[in-house]
Write a protein that holds these residues in place. Structure first.
Motif, mmCIF file in Angstrom:
data_model
loop_
_atom_site.group_PDB
_atom_site.id
_atom_site.type_symbol
_atom_site.label_atom_id
_atom_site.label_comp_id
_atom_site.label_asym_id
_atom_site.label_seq_id
_atom_site.Cartn_x
_atom_site.Cartn_y
_atom_site.Cartn_z
ATOM 1 N N GLY A 19 0.919 -1.741 -0.129
ATOM 2 C CA GLY A 19 0.272 -0.012 0.627
ATOM 3 C C GLY A 19 1.092 0.966 -0.231
ATOM 4 N N LEU A 20 2.022 0.720 0.059
ATOM 5 C CA LEU A 20 3.395 2.567 0.540
ATOM 6 C C LEU A 20 3.350 2.871 -0.770
ATOM 7 C CD1 LEU A 20 5.219 1.856 3.819
ATOM 8 C CD2 LEU A 20 4.392 3.868 2.785
ATOM 9 N N GLY A 21 3.682 1.969 -2.066
ATOM 10 C CA GLY A 21 3.797 1.654 -3.183
ATOM 11 C C GLY A 21 5.128 2.318 -3.233
ATOM 12 N N PRO A 22 5.983 2.418 -4.719
ATOM 13 C CA PRO A 22 7.223 2.872 -4.938
ATOM 14 C C PRO A 22 7.379 4.006 -4.432
ATOM 15 C CG PRO A 22 5.852 3.390 -7.250
ATOM 16 C CD PRO A 22 4.632 2.550 -5.722
ATOM 17 N N PRO A 23 9.318 3.821 -3.543
ATOM 18 C CA PRO A 23 9.416 5.010 -2.462
ATOM 19 C C PRO A 23 9.920 6.709 -3.569
ATOM 20 C CG PRO A 23 10.920 2.896 -2.624
ATOM 21 C CD PRO A 23 9.614 2.504 -3.278
ATOM 22 N N GLN A 24 9.694 6.705 -4.838
ATOM 23 C CA GLN A 24 9.663 7.206 -5.216
ATOM 24 C C GLN A 24 8.589 8.374 -5.293
ATOM 25 O OE1 GLN A 24 10.558 4.627 -6.851
ATOM 26 N NE2 GLN A 24 9.593 4.361 -8.536
ATOM 27 N N ARG A 25 7.423 8.116 -4.961
ATOM 28 C CA ARG A 25 5.826 8.081 -5.120
ATOM 29 C C ARG A 25 5.160 8.723 -3.560
ATOM 30 N NH1 ARG A 25 2.491 5.292 -9.636
ATOM 31 N NH2 ARG A 25 4.488 5.439 -11.159
ATOM 32 N N TRP A 26 6.185 9.000 -2.820
ATOM 33 C CA TRP A 26 5.779 8.190 -1.273
ATOM 34 C C TRP A 26 5.345 9.879 -0.765
ATOM 35 C CZ3 TRP A 26 9.884 5.322 2.148
ATOM 36 C CH2 TRP A 26 8.712 3.252 1.349
ATOM 37 N N ASP A 27 5.072 10.300 -0.486
ATOM 38 C CA ASP A 27 4.367 11.692 0.066
ATOM 39 C C ASP A 27 5.606 12.124 1.172
ATOM 40 O OD1 ASP A 27 1.685 13.388 1.671
ATOM 41 O OD2 ASP A 27 3.237 13.002 3.129
ATOM 42 N N PRO A 28 5.926 13.841 0.927
ATOM 43 C CA PRO A 28 6.869 13.902 1.743
ATOM 44 C C PRO A 28 7.151 13.699 3.533
ATOM 45 C CG PRO A 28 6.382 15.303 -0.062
ATOM 46 C CD PRO A 28 5.443 13.899 0.009
ATOM 47 N N ALA A 29 5.980 14.384 3.167
ATOM 48 C CA ALA A 29 6.031 13.484 5.489
ATOM 49 C C ALA A 29 6.074 12.289 5.438
ATOM 50 C CB ALA A 29 4.053 14.131 5.473
ATOM 51 N N VAL A 30 5.722 11.270 4.715
ATOM 52 C CA VAL A 30 5.743 10.052 5.203
ATOM 53 C C VAL A 30 7.020 9.321 4.936
ATOM 54 C CG1 VAL A 30 5.205 7.398 4.220
ATOM 55 C CG2 VAL A 30 3.461 9.289 4.459
ATOM 56 N N ARG A 31 7.312 10.358 3.703
ATOM 57 C CA ARG A 31 9.531 9.750 3.974
ATOM 58 C C ARG A 31 10.422 10.741 4.597
ATOM 59 N NH1 ARG A 31 11.994 9.295 -1.152
ATOM 60 N NH2 ARG A 31 9.941 9.563 -1.983
ATOM 61 N N ALA A 32 9.676 11.765 5.352
ATOM 62 C CA ALA A 32 10.744 11.917 6.013
ATOM 63 C C ALA A 32 10.202 10.774 7.754
ATOM 64 C CB ALA A 32 9.990 13.366 6.603
ATOM 65 N N LEU A 33 8.708 10.466 8.046
ATOM 66 C CA LEU A 33 9.230 10.165 8.872
ATOM 67 C C LEU A 33 9.593 8.473 8.241
ATOM 68 C CD1 LEU A 33 7.851 9.559 11.617
ATOM 69 C CD2 LEU A 33 6.123 8.273 10.305
ATOM 70 N N VAL A 34 9.718 7.649 7.458
ATOM 71 C CA VAL A 34 10.292 7.026 7.602
ATOM 72 C C VAL A 34 12.006 7.357 7.777
ATOM 73 C CG1 VAL A 34 11.312 5.455 5.894
ATOM 74 C CG2 VAL A 34 9.037 5.993 5.572
ATOM 75 N N ASP A 35 12.596 8.164 7.610
ATOM 76 C CA ASP A 35 14.368 9.065 7.797
ATOM 77 C C ASP A 35 14.388 8.944 9.094
ATOM 78 O OD1 ASP A 35 14.585 9.240 4.955
ATOM 79 O OD2 ASP A 35 14.318 11.395 4.998
#
Length: 707
Positions: A36-52
């Protein structure tokens, strides 16, 4: 996104590859497009920051994404879930934790946070999904925080879980009861200090622990740091206290005086009071007062790195200080009672025995029960008007102040009667009248007194003895070939004093080389063992003794029968020497250079007496250890006495400290911290300790090889 810590490449790129953990690498390589997350390059910026943040954090963290709660987590969280990793990456949490998902406090918490958007904190709970066990075999205890994860539009897209392990605090709480149990068995402040330092150092993983108590008007403090050479034997040693000035401003003293705790998170709290590099390195310090009505004291726990004192840790420290205060109060009361009883007991015994050229005399007294009550055993040796030596050993039944008082009356009366008429039977008849009168005066029919009295005539080589209900005297007789035998004197025991005693006397030979031994029943009586068995063991031990030296024979006698006794133990020994011995003594001041001065004096004295070099070397080394021990633990001046006969060299070191008898364990702390006991036992033929009216005497004996 700039500033990413090695998770997903963003622009602009940072120079050089960033280090990634094993789990972060697995996250990078996972096919997220199938989830459901989808490919990383399409992640929402807030989700990407949270993953970082998740991947770069050393704290266990996990993201449950979407309606299916698909999992993404970091290295710390992978260690918590054990063998569920790496299959858990990208899978729904309900599948990963199918065995526990429906357990209260697991899946329901995640779903509630996701649906209602309210954070939830689970305090001090066992992590039900873990396969790892904490130290000691217990499941890890954690505080877990669950928060809604939102995208850049504010929509809830998952749940973020952060788990902080609190197993150390849990173990501290569990060990608090063990600490209380250990303190309940302490009797003295030394015991309290030893248990406290060990517990606080290990339970709080501290770099330094200190304990200070008032000694009116000054203070004394003891400290322990990790890595000290403390083996199992050293754990039984009295701690090394150091004095503090009455106006000391050390943090533990200030806490004790003010009654208020203080906590330093980062600084140099011991800068003005540092005595070595350990104190200088302390940056965080907790100083707490000991709550007690009879003693002032403080407890300090320090770290070499900055340390945040949490509310839970402060509460645990306060509880520990409360336990220490209660134990210190009990110990102070015990030491006061113990010291009073011991002083009363010993003050009624002769402080010094006669020093005669041909008769060597030694005695030993050990209190029974717990050592906290005065007893009625007594001994004495004194010169008679005839020039002979009078010796006595008696036992007044009881373990209280009244028994000690009766003992003092009997001892004083016996000496007075003997100085008027030294015949043993006449002396005991007079004592019988005294005891009967005391019983009538007090209205007590339970005044039970036994005694044996003898007169030693060294010129004629004989002893005349009489007994009133006392165990038979023993004589160790030497043979020309150096061997020895032991036998009881055939002496009618008669009735105890106060019951119409009509004693009969016996006169037996006492030539040079023989040793007389008088003893109380505490030497030979043990529960569930017959008296005859104890007497047999005493005879065997005396015959097997390395020499007839009275001090060594006293030590042999008190250890002849195995097992503890609740009765007092008193022993008096007199040796008829083959030749007069030579003696010398030196007063040792309480100064650091004193052991060195004793070594030089002793070497010169023994060399002048033409003692074999091997004996001189061993004796000087042992004496150096004993004098250092007296200086460290008694802290007072001491008297060193050397006595040389044709058969042996006897050395004694008597201090005037008030901490009680020096035990075998205490002797192990001689200057080299653990070397002392081994040296004494290896280099000497016998050694022991004797209490005196104030302080203790430690002695050793080395046999002189035949020329």
């Amino acid at each position: 996104m700039p500033g990413t810590v090695g998770s997903f490449p963003t622009s602009p790129a940072t120079p050089g590859p960033a280090p990634v953990s094993q789990v972060a690498a697995a996250v990078l390589a996972h096919p997220w497009a199938r989830t459901g997350l989808g490919p990383p390059q399409r992640w929402d910026p807030a989700v990407r920051a949270l993953v970082d943040v998740i991947l770069s954090s050393p704290v266990p963290m996990a993201l449950y994404y979407g309606d299916r709660f698909e999992m993404l987590y970091n290295q710390g969280f992978s260690e918590l879930i054990g063998d569920r990793h790496p299959a858990a990456l990208g899978r729904p949490a309900a599948e990963v934790f199918a065995d526990v998902w429906d357990t209260p406090g697991v899946g329901d918490i995640i779903e509630r946070v996701y649906q209602h958007g309210e954070s939830f904190l689970q305090k001090e709970s066992v992590l039900p999904v873990g396969r790892q066990l904490a130290a000691g075999g217990d499941h890890g205890v954690f505080t877990r925080g669950h928060s809604p994860a939102r995208d850049s539009t504010g929509r809830i897209v998952g749940v973020l879980t952060v788990a902080a392990q609190t197993i150390q605090l849990t173990h501290q709480l569990q060990s608090l009861s063990d600490f209380a149990a250990a303190l309940s068995g302490t009797l003295t402040l030394d015991d309290v200090a030893r248990v406290t330092l060990r517990y606080m150092l290990h339970s709080f993983d501290a770099d330094q622990v200190t304990l200070a108590v008032d000694e009116g008007p000054a203070w004394r403090m003891v400290r322990r740091v990790p890595g000290e050479l403390l083996d199992e034997a050293d754990e039984r040693l009295p701690p090394l206290w150091r004095p503090l000035a009455p106006d000391s401003s050390a943090p533990v003293v200030l806490a004790a005086v003010s009654g208020m705790p203080s906590f330093t998170g980062d600084g140099q709290p011991l800068r003005q009071h540092a005595v070595d590099r350990h104190d200088q390195k302390i940056r965080a310090l907790a100083a707490l007062p000991l709550r007690s009505s009879v003693i002032r004291g403080g407890l300090g726990v320090g770290y070499q790195a900055p340390h945040g004192w949490s509310a839970a840790e402060r509460a645990l420290l306060a509880a520990s200080a409360e336990l220490v205060g209660q134990a210190a109060e009990r110990a102070r009361r015990f030491e006061t009672q113990h010291g009073t009883a011991q002083l009363l007991q010993r003050s009624m015994l002769p402080e010094q025995l006669p020093a005669l050229p041909r008769l060597r005399i030694a005695a030993r007294y050990d209190p029974g029960v717990d050592g906290n009550a005065a007893g009625g055993d007594f001994y004495d040796a004194f010169l008679l008007p005839t020039g002979d030596l009078g010796v006595v050993l008696g036992d007044v039944a009881g373990h209280d102040v009244q028994a000690a008082a009766r003992m003092g009356q009997v001892r004083a009366a016996l000496r007075a009667l003997a100085l008027a008429d030294p015949r043993p039977d006449a002396v005991l008849v007079g004592l019988d009248r005294l005891v009967a009168s005391l019983g009538t005066e007090t209205g007590s029919q339970e005044l039970f007194v036994t005694v044996v009295f003898g007169v030693l005539d060294a010129d004629h080589g004989q002893i005349t003895l009489a007994s009133a209900g006392h165990p038979p005297p023993l004589i160790r007789r030497s043979r020309p070939d150096g061997s020895a035998t032991a036998e009881f004197v055939a002496l009618p025991a008669g009735a105890p004093l106060g019951l119409g005693c009509r004693p009969r006397t016996s006169t037996v030979p006492f030539p040079p080389g023989d040793t007389l031994l008088l003893y109380s029943d505490g030497v030979v009586e043990r529960r569930r063992h017959s008296l005859s068995a104890g007497l047999d063991r005493l005879v065997a031990a005396a015959a097997a003794a390395a020499s007839g030296d009275p001090r060594a024979l006293c030590a042999v006698a008190t250890a002849a029968v195995a097992g503890a006794t609740e009765d007092d133990v008193a022993v008096l020994a007199v040796e008829h020497a083959l030749k007069p011995s030579r003696s010398a003594s030196m007063e040792m001041p309480a100064e650091p250079t004193a052991p060195s001065r004793v070594r030089h004096w002793m070497t010169g004295q023994l060399t002048a007496w033409q003692v074999p070099e091997a004996v001189i070397g061993a004796a000087v080394l042992c004496t150096s250890e004993l004098t250092t021990n007296a200086l460290l633990h008694a802290g007072t001046a001491a008297r060193v006495v050397i006595d040389l006969s044709a058969e042996r060299l006897l050395v004694s070191v008597a201090d005037s400290g008030t901490r009680g008898t020096v035990t075998r364990a205490q002797t192990d702390t001689l200057s080299s911290r653990g070397r002392g006991l081994g040296l004494i036992e290896q280099l000497s033929d016998a050694w022991g300790t004797d209490p005196t009216v104030r302080g203790s005497t430690v002695w050793f004996e080395i046999l002189i090889p035949a020329r």
